[in-house]
Enzyme design. Sequence first.
Site, mmCIF file in Angstrom:
data_model
loop_
_atom_site.group_PDB
_atom_site.id
_atom_site.type_symbol
_atom_site.label_atom_id
_atom_site.label_comp_id
_atom_site.label_asym_id
_atom_site.label_seq_id
_atom_site.Cartn_x
_atom_site.Cartn_y
_atom_site.Cartn_z
ATOM 1 N N LEU A 198 0.864 -1.189 0.000
ATOM 2 C CA LEU A 198 0.000 0.000 0.000
ATOM 3 C C LEU A 198 0.889 1.223 0.000
ATOM 4 O O LEU A 198 1.926 1.231 0.655
ATOM 5 C CB LEU A 198 -0.866 -0.042 1.260
ATOM 6 C CG LEU A 198 -1.591 1.207 1.781
ATOM 7 C CD1 LEU A 198 -2.802 0.791 2.634
ATOM 8 C CD2 LEU A 198 -0.710 2.144 2.601
ATOM 9 N N ASP B 83 0.070 5.712 -1.160
ATOM 10 C CA ASP B 83 -0.796 6.883 -0.946
ATOM 11 C C ASP B 83 -2.298 6.598 -0.842
ATOM 12 O O ASP B 83 -2.841 5.828 -1.639
ATOM 13 C CB ASP B 83 -0.666 7.854 -2.124
ATOM 14 C CG ASP B 83 0.753 8.047 -2.587
ATOM 15 O OD1 ASP B 83 1.672 7.526 -1.962
ATOM 16 O OD2 ASP B 83 0.917 8.729 -3.609
ATOM 17 N N GLN C 165 -3.150 3.441 -3.227
ATOM 18 C CA GLN C 165 -2.213 2.829 -4.166
ATOM 19 C C GLN C 165 -1.920 1.415 -3.682
ATOM 20 O O GLN C 165 -1.643 1.193 -2.501
ATOM 21 C CB GLN C 165 -0.917 3.653 -4.207
ATOM 22 C CG GLN C 165 -1.078 5.002 -4.875
ATOM 23 C CD GLN C 165 -1.135 4.883 -6.386
ATOM 24 O OE1 GLN C 165 -0.124 4.687 -7.024
ATOM 25 N NE2 GLN C 165 -2.324 4.994 -6.972
ATOM 26 N N TYR D 252 -1.685 5.869 -11.073
ATOM 27 C CA TYR D 252 -1.046 6.598 -9.976
ATOM 28 C C TYR D 252 -2.048 7.482 -9.231
ATOM 29 O O TYR D 252 -3.221 7.591 -9.602
ATOM 30 C CB TYR D 252 0.129 7.420 -10.531
ATOM 31 C CG TYR D 252 1.441 6.647 -10.563
ATOM 32 C CD1 TYR D 252 1.472 5.254 -10.491
ATOM 33 C CD2 TYR D 252 2.656 7.316 -10.672
ATOM 34 C CE1 TYR D 252 2.676 4.557 -10.510
ATOM 35 C CE2 TYR D 252 3.867 6.630 -10.687
ATOM 36 C CZ TYR D 252 3.872 5.250 -10.607
ATOM 37 O OH TYR D 252 5.070 4.576 -10.619
ATOM 38 N N ARG E 104 2.197 14.558 -12.085
ATOM 39 C CA ARG E 104 1.209 13.575 -11.591
ATOM 40 C C ARG E 104 0.415 14.060 -10.383
ATOM 41 O O ARG E 104 0.645 15.116 -9.848
ATOM 42 C CB ARG E 104 1.911 12.262 -11.248
ATOM 43 C CG ARG E 104 3.046 12.369 -10.251
ATOM 44 C CD ARG E 104 3.639 10.974 -9.963
ATOM 45 N NE ARG E 104 4.854 11.065 -9.187
ATOM 46 C CZ ARG E 104 6.087 11.112 -9.687
ATOM 47 N NH1 ARG E 104 6.266 11.089 -10.981
ATOM 48 N NH2 ARG E 104 7.142 11.198 -8.896
ATOM 49 N N ASP E 105 -0.494 13.205 -9.959
ATOM 50 C CA ASP E 105 -1.260 13.343 -8.713
ATOM 51 C C ASP E 105 -2.256 14.512 -8.752
ATOM 52 O O ASP E 105 -2.192 15.432 -7.934
ATOM 53 C CB ASP E 105 -0.320 13.495 -7.502
ATOM 54 C CG ASP E 105 0.764 12.430 -7.464
ATOM 55 O OD1 ASP E 105 0.529 11.334 -8.013
ATOM 56 O OD2 ASP E 105 1.839 12.681 -6.889
ATOM 57 N N GLU F 266 5.383 16.115 -5.099
ATOM 58 C CA GLU F 266 4.346 15.105 -5.315
ATOM 59 C C GLU F 266 3.082 15.461 -4.523
ATOM 60 O O GLU F 266 3.118 16.195 -3.546
ATOM 61 C CB GLU F 266 4.857 13.726 -4.861
ATOM 62 C CG GLU F 266 6.017 13.216 -5.692
ATOM 63 C CD GLU F 266 6.369 11.756 -5.394
ATOM 64 O OE1 GLU F 266 6.541 10.980 -6.340
ATOM 65 O OE2 GLU F 266 6.487 11.389 -4.214
HETATM 66 C C1 FRU Z 1 3.871 9.293 -3.820
HETATM 67 C C2 FRU Z 1 3.849 8.735 -5.229
HETATM 68 C C3 FRU Z 1 2.998 9.587 -6.152
HETATM 69 C C4 FRU Z 1 2.588 8.619 -7.218
HETATM 70 C C5 FRU Z 1 2.409 7.343 -6.422
HETATM 71 C C6 FRU Z 1 2.772 6.088 -7.147
HETATM 72 O O1 FRU Z 1 4.153 8.339 -2.871
HETATM 73 O O2 FRU Z 1 5.155 8.600 -5.753
HETATM 74 O O3 FRU Z 1 3.631 10.731 -6.669
HETATM 75 O O4 FRU Z 1 1.420 8.977 -7.859
HETATM 76 O O5 FRU Z 1 3.221 7.465 -5.281
HETATM 77 O O6 FRU Z 1 2.438 4.973 -6.397
#
Ligand code: FRU
Length: 493
Positions: free
Chosen positions: A45, A47, A63, A106, A168-169, A225
């Site tokens: 696991l 984020d 995640q 992601y 991302r994100d 991030e």
């Molecule tokens: C942060 C991260 C995010 C990315 C995800 C991938 O922990 O690196 O930037 O979207 O984890 O699992």
Amino acid sequence: MSKYKEAKYRTIYEARDGELQELENKAKNDFWKPNYHIHPEYGLLNDPNGLAYYKGKYRLFHQWYPFGTIHGMKHWAQLESTDLVNWERVGVGITPTETYESHGAYSGTSIEIDEKLYLYYTGNIKLDKVNRSANQCLAIMNKNGEIEKYKNNPIILGTPDGYTGHVRDPKVFKKDNEFYMILGAQRIDETGAFIMYKSKDALEWEFLGELAIKGFIEKSGYMWECPDYINIDGRDILIFSPQGIDIEEEKYNNLFNVVYMIGELDLANLEFKVESYDEFDAGFDFYAPQSFKDKEGRSLLFAWAGMGEFKYPTDKNLWANCLTFPRELTIKDNRLYQLPAKELSLLRKDEEIINEKVNGIKKFENNNNSYELELDIKTLNSKNFGLNLLVSDKEKLTLSFDKKNKKVVLDRSNLIHKIAEEFGQQRKVKLDISDEINIKILVDNSIVEIFINNGEKVFTSRVFPLNNSKNIEIFSEDDIEYSYRKYNLKKSI
Ligand code: FRU
């Protein structure tokens, strides 16, 4: 379309016969598994994603890599709860089956639009071992809880000029009838930034440019991030997870760190005016937090209680990491306060209340490592005092208060199982220690969350005590008076 393929980029649909069952069996009986902190049954696991209160339920994704404890093909594992503490795992919400997300779904966030929950995420694309690209994608949950990927995905193809493949994100929010998306990004010169997009319908997005941060640390790291934005009591708050920022004495000592900034988001000028900022959490294992508002308008937050690609002792049992307990955020005197959500009390059993004085060491026999402990301490004449958790004759975790030097220290050097030793075994915060201190502690087998002075300072850390390291001690060099309230907590996941 990327042809780059490694064994770790396969989806759960490609599991071999019996493979998932084997993983589940192997991970099942590990005594480090938390009882009330969200964790994977097996696999890794990281984020929290897509948090929302939608159609009568708390919706949470995280995640997830199913096949082991490495960072491989990321899925969005899905959980639901009606009360924020009792969680049900409901499978996988987003599986990266499409070419626009060929190397993982992601992180991202959600927003309710026209009675549907829009889930925004990043389709990760690995071009080869080092190079990557990213697409921004959308999946939509209907009122029956069914999730479908948007037919015109990706909603944003690739990354804009001036930025690397590290974009991302998505954090999506609405202001004055427009939708905005903030993304974490890396400039071509390998510095971190936020970039923004705008949309009228939350489907078609126009690139706005960079969000200027006015009044924040100059050396901003190499990648930002997980941007998060929330408004609390009329104040704008940006939370993010920068990589590569410099240590500032006791702050930012982890491999990666989390910062919050309170100020004003000026969308017309694409500026965030910072009035105050600080490290979000002073512990060893805290990353990628995400906030949301629930039906009562509370500002709630979950984070990944983990860090980078560290090896944790549960890896050998094929599961890794957990989330924090949900926290309620408030603002006082331009600072963020964090406390466990009040629903924690639904899990209480076995109350133990003790009010007394100590000078020296007081030991409490304890045989359960899933508990909540609240201490109100009157410091009287004592300048140095504290407590030991996870105590046996072999080890302990120490939280100590030094009134003269205005310091609180969390020390995990006396635990047998070490994690990330190269980043040090102590974390410190500066704190004016007055005559009364309030400490709230959540212990859950392999995670400890410590909230000091009603959430003014917080330490989140993973710990891997031996099976019988459970006792508690309070120590002081001179008289202190305390009220000790302990509750064992029920299993809720
Ligand atoms: C942060 C991260 C995010 C990315 C995800 C991938 O922990 O690196 O930037 O979207 O984890 O699992």
